[in-house]
Motif scaffolding. Structure first.
Motif, PDB file in Angstrom:
ATOM      1  N   LEU A  46       0.837  -1.208   0.000  1.00 13.79           N
ATOM      2  CA  LEU A  46       0.000   0.000   0.000  1.00 13.79           C
ATOM      3  C   LEU A  46       0.870   1.255   0.000  1.00 13.79           C
ATOM      4  O   LEU A  46       0.659   2.177  -0.793  1.00 13.79           O
ATOM      5  CB  LEU A  46      -0.928  -0.010   1.218  1.00 13.79           C
ATOM      6  CG  LEU A  46      -1.718   1.257   1.500  1.00 13.79           C
ATOM      7  CD1 LEU A  46      -2.673   1.567   0.355  1.00 13.79           C
ATOM      8  CD2 LEU A  46      -2.469   1.126   2.801  1.00 13.79           C
ATOM      9  N   LEU A  47       1.879   1.285   0.869  1.00 18.82           N
ATOM     10  CA  LEU A  47       2.756   2.456   0.947  1.00 18.82           C
ATOM     11  C   LEU A  47       3.535   2.652  -0.355  1.00 18.82           C
ATOM     12  O   LEU A  47       3.635   3.771  -0.864  1.00 18.82           O
ATOM     13  CB  LEU A  47       3.719   2.310   2.124  1.00 18.82           C
ATOM     14  CG  LEU A  47       3.096   2.275   3.513  1.00 18.82           C
ATOM     15  CD1 LEU A  47       4.155   1.984   4.565  1.00 18.82           C
ATOM     16  CD2 LEU A  47       2.365   3.561   3.816  1.00 18.82           C
ATOM     17  N   GLU A  69      -8.736   9.385  -0.643  1.00 21.73           N
ATOM     18  CA  GLU A  69      -9.414   8.486   0.292  1.00 21.73           C
ATOM     19  C   GLU A  69      -8.415   7.866   1.268  1.00 21.73           C
ATOM     20  O   GLU A  69      -8.670   7.817   2.474  1.00 21.73           O
ATOM     21  CB  GLU A  69     -10.134   7.363  -0.462  1.00 21.73           C
ATOM     22  CG  GLU A  69     -11.369   7.805  -1.201  1.00 21.73           C
ATOM     23  CD  GLU A  69     -11.935   6.703  -2.090  1.00 21.73           C
ATOM     24  OE1 GLU A  69     -11.539   5.523  -1.932  1.00 21.73           O
ATOM     25  OE2 GLU A  69     -12.777   7.028  -2.943  1.00 21.73           O
ATOM     26  N   LYS A  70      -7.285   7.396   0.757  1.00 17.92           N
ATOM     27  CA  LYS A  70      -6.262   6.775   1.610  1.00 17.92           C
ATOM     28  C   LYS A  70      -5.635   7.799   2.554  1.00 17.92           C
ATOM     29  O   LYS A  70      -5.192   7.458   3.644  1.00 17.92           O
ATOM     30  CB  LYS A  70      -5.171   6.111   0.768  1.00 17.92           C
ATOM     31  CG  LYS A  70      -5.646   4.934  -0.028  1.00 17.92           C
ATOM     32  CD  LYS A  70      -6.018   3.773   0.858  1.00 17.92           C
ATOM     33  CE  LYS A  70      -6.463   2.589   0.021  1.00 17.92           C
ATOM     34  NZ  LYS A  70      -7.026   1.527   0.828  1.00 17.92           N
ATOM     35  N   ASP A  75      -4.005   5.473  10.082  1.00 19.02           N
ATOM     36  CA  ASP A  75      -2.625   5.003  10.191  1.00 19.02           C
ATOM     37  C   ASP A  75      -1.713   6.115   9.668  1.00 19.02           C
ATOM     38  O   ASP A  75      -1.781   6.488   8.496  1.00 19.02           O
ATOM     39  CB  ASP A  75      -2.442   3.726   9.374  1.00 19.02           C
ATOM     40  CG  ASP A  75      -1.061   3.136   9.539  1.00 19.02           C
ATOM     41  OD1 ASP A  75      -0.071   3.858   9.298  1.00 19.02           O
ATOM     42  OD2 ASP A  75      -0.973   1.950   9.891  1.00 19.02           O
ATOM     43  N   MET A  76      -0.866   6.625  10.535  1.00 19.04           N
ATOM     44  CA  MET A  76      -0.037   7.777  10.168  1.00 19.04           C
ATOM     45  C   MET A  76       0.942   7.485   9.039  1.00 19.04           C
ATOM     46  O   MET A  76       1.242   8.371   8.242  1.00 19.04           O
ATOM     47  CB  MET A  76       0.722   8.296  11.394  1.00 19.04           C
ATOM     48  CG  MET A  76      -0.160   9.038  12.381  1.00 19.04           C
ATOM     49  SD  MET A  76      -1.004  10.461  11.644  1.00 19.04           S
ATOM     50  CE  MET A  76       0.355  11.555  11.357  1.00 19.04           C
ATOM     51  N   THR A  77       1.450   6.261   8.936  1.00 17.06           N
ATOM     52  CA  THR A  77       2.389   5.972   7.854  1.00 17.06           C
ATOM     53  C   THR A  77       1.679   5.987   6.504  1.00 17.06           C
ATOM     54  O   THR A  77       2.243   6.439   5.510  1.00 17.06           O
ATOM     55  CB  THR A  77       3.113   4.622   8.062  1.00 17.06           C
ATOM     56  OG1 THR A  77       2.151   3.593   8.227  1.00 17.06           O
ATOM     57  CG2 THR A  77       4.036   4.681   9.259  1.00 17.06           C
ATOM     58  N   GLN A 117      -3.270   5.744  14.861  1.00 17.95           N
ATOM     59  CA  GLN A 117      -2.583   4.529  15.279  1.00 17.95           C
ATOM     60  C   GLN A 117      -1.112   4.755  15.599  1.00 17.95           C
ATOM     61  O   GLN A 117      -0.550   4.027  16.397  1.00 17.95           O
ATOM     62  CB  GLN A 117      -2.715   3.463  14.193  1.00 17.95           C
ATOM     63  CG  GLN A 117      -4.119   2.959  14.063  1.00 17.95           C
ATOM     64  CD  GLN A 117      -4.249   1.934  12.955  1.00 17.95           C
ATOM     65  OE1 GLN A 117      -3.258   1.440  12.437  1.00 17.95           O
ATOM     66  NE2 GLN A 117      -5.480   1.627  12.590  1.00 17.95           N
ATOM     67  N   ALA A 118      -0.486   5.699  14.993  1.00 14.74           N
ATOM     68  CA  ALA A 118       0.934   5.957  15.229  1.00 14.74           C
ATOM     69  C   ALA A 118       1.097   7.289  15.944  1.00 14.74           C
ATOM     70  O   ALA A 118       1.886   8.122  15.583  1.00 14.74           O
ATOM     71  CB  ALA A 118       1.699   5.945  13.920  1.00 14.74           C
ATOM     72  N   ARG A 119       0.320   7.477  16.966  1.00 17.70           N
ATOM     73  CA  ARG A 119       0.259   8.729  17.711  1.00 17.70           C
ATOM     74  C   ARG A 119       1.613   9.075  18.328  1.00 17.70           C
ATOM     75  O   ARG A 119       2.237   8.224  18.956  1.00 17.70           O
ATOM     76  CB  ARG A 119      -0.766   8.553  18.824  1.00 17.70           C
ATOM     77  CG  ARG A 119      -1.112   9.801  19.502  1.00 17.70           C
ATOM     78  CD  ARG A 119      -2.501  10.184  19.086  1.00 17.70           C
ATOM     79  NE  ARG A 119      -2.848  11.392  19.737  1.00 17.70           N
ATOM     80  CZ  ARG A 119      -3.172  12.466  19.078  1.00 17.70           C
ATOM     81  NH1 ARG A 119      -3.211  12.439  17.792  1.00 17.70           N
ATOM     82  NH2 ARG A 119      -3.484  13.554  19.687  1.00 17.70           N
TER      83      ARG A 119
END
Length: 136
Positions: A46-47, A69-70, A75-77, A117-119
């Motif tokens: 995905l990345l 949309e993504k 999710d921060m990444t 999620q990647a706070r």
């Protein structure tokens, strides 16, 4: 495989800019990246697909809505990778000013969201204020 997608897309984008490969090949690559971005459960794929679309410039135009949309991901990444792709597409004139402003507003909302999620740790909060000012 995500790094392969990103690296290959970067190479195709560079070759496209030099006129060595044509729009048709680059458009095929963009189509594959969009499919991988939408259907893969693997985060690295995905990345890589998101970043790859950013390298391909105007042939990625049909897929900007998928990137947007993504970009709203918790999710921060994923948000970072799509944000970088959107910024590259905006700089190359593919993304409209209206879409970029909408993406900026989404980013500001994400900075205030407690469900990321990647706070970053609490001590990093002052950096958020800097990010907000930069986006305005």
């Amino acid at each position: 495989e995500g790094i392969v997608l990103r690296t290959a897309s970067e190479a195709v984008g560079e070759l496209l800019g030099q006129g060595i490969v044509g729009q048709d090949l680059a458009a095929q690559v963009a189509s594959v990246l969009a499919q991988r971005m939408e259907h893969s459960a693997d985060k690295d794929i995905l990345l890589g697909a998101c970043e790859g679309l950013g390298y391909l410039g105007e042939v990625s135009a049909p897929y900007t809505h998928k990137l947007l949309e993504k970009f709203r991901s918790t999710d921060m990444t994923v948000a970072y990778a799509t944000g970088m792709a959107l910024a590259a597409l905006w700089e190359s004139g593919v993304l409209s000013e209206e879409d970029m402003q909408r993406a900026k507003q989404d980013a500001l909302r994400q900075l205030d969201d407690d469900n990321l999620q990647a706070r970053p740790p609490r001590r990093a909060r002052p950096r958020r204020a800097v990010c907000r000012r930069a986006l305005r």
